[in-house]
Write an enzyme that holds these catalytic residues in place. Structure first.
Site, short mmCIF file in Angstrom:
data_model
loop_
_atom_site.label_atom_id
_atom_site.label_comp_id
_atom_site.label_asym_id
_atom_site.label_seq_id
_atom_site.Cartn_x
_atom_site.Cartn_y
_atom_site.Cartn_z
N SER A 145 46.67 -47.24 -77.44
CA SER A 145 46.94 -46.92 -78.83
C SER A 145 46.89 -45.42 -79.02
CB SER A 145 45.91 -47.56 -79.76
OG SER A 145 46.08 -47.11 -81.10
N TYR A 158 37.59 -49.74 -82.51
CA TYR A 158 38.88 -50.18 -81.95
C TYR A 158 39.46 -49.10 -81.05
CZ TYR A 158 43.82 -51.41 -81.72
OH TYR A 158 45.09 -51.71 -81.27
#
Length: 252
Positions: A145, A158
């Site tokens: 990400s 996350y």
């Protein structure tokens, strides 16, 4: 139908929606036999039906990747059987993203996110990559990400799981590359499955793209990394983020 993945079998985790679904559709369109996997059989069957309607080949394999070694091994075995005995390409896409700040993270949230986002792909790769090596080669594509490398004031937990996946990409490339298994990752930017919203667009201001992306853009990158076109690509993290992490556009 394309041929870039003709003759290859592929397991794509978390492929009943969004990015994973797009990867499954694009892999099948390029000739791969695809194992669509996830917890929801109804959604999985819908993806399989869409692939078959377009002339592709796919099966659905139920999976609840809870982070246990047993669950990952079970999926590896089930998918291999469903695909005719072996897996040529593994895409570690499944993940969860409960919104949080550091102060709102609980013990259970911390453990669950690392279980699904890190432990599950870790043990799945451990189960599949050696089998690829025994057959002479294969490819693993991980999903990272953009917020693993560009800090934002939310979702610290996350982003740390995605940072772990990008680190594992490099470690696995060193471990399995000499045995014929290429390991790479994609770092998606702000991606919207449907129409973009104001927050997504605001996050992309000041980038070359100036807008959020679509799941198909990630799928195209996955096809490249899984194909023989990327035979000389090992241990890389491919940014598909509209320039978010590397470029600043200064408005006049």
């Amino acid at each position: 139908m394309g041929t870039r993945l003709a003759g290859k079998t592929a397991l794509i985790t978390g492929s009943t929606s969004n990015i994973g679904r797009s990867i499954a559709l694009e892999f099948a369109a390029e000739g791969a036999r695809v194992a669509v996997s996830g917890r929801d059989r109804q959604r999985g069957d819908a993806v399989v039906a869409q692939i078959r309607a377009a002339g592709g080949t796919a099966v659905f394999v139920t999976a609840d990747l809870d982070g246990s070694q047993a669950a990952s091994r079970a999926l590896a075995d089930d998918a291999a059987r469903a695909l005719g005995g072996h897996i040529d390409v593994l895409v570690n896409n499944a993940g969860i993203y409960p919104a949080s700040t550091t102060e709102t993270v609980t013990d259970d949230m911390f453990d669950q996110m690392y279980a699904v986002n890190v432990k599950a792909p870790f043990f799945l790769t451990a189960a599949i990559a050696p089998r690829m090596a025994e057959r002479g080669g294969g490819a693993v594509v991980n999903l990272g990400s953009w917020i693993a490398r560009l800090g934002i004031p939310v979702s610290a937990l996350y982003s740390s799981t995605k940072g772990a996946m990008e680190t594992l990409t490099r470690a696995w490339a060193a471990e399995y590359g000499p045995r014929g298994v290429r390991v790479n990752a994609i770092s998606p930017g702000v991606v919207r499955p449907e129409s973009a919203d104001d927050l997504a667009e605001a996050m992309m201001r000041g980038t070359p793209a100036a807008a959020s992306g679509r799941p198909e853009s990630i799928a195209y990158a996955a096809v490249y990394l899984a194909s023989d076109e990327a035979a000389f690509v090992h241990g890389t993290v491919l940014d598909v983020d509209g320039g978010r992490t590397t470029v600043a556009v200064i408005a006049a």
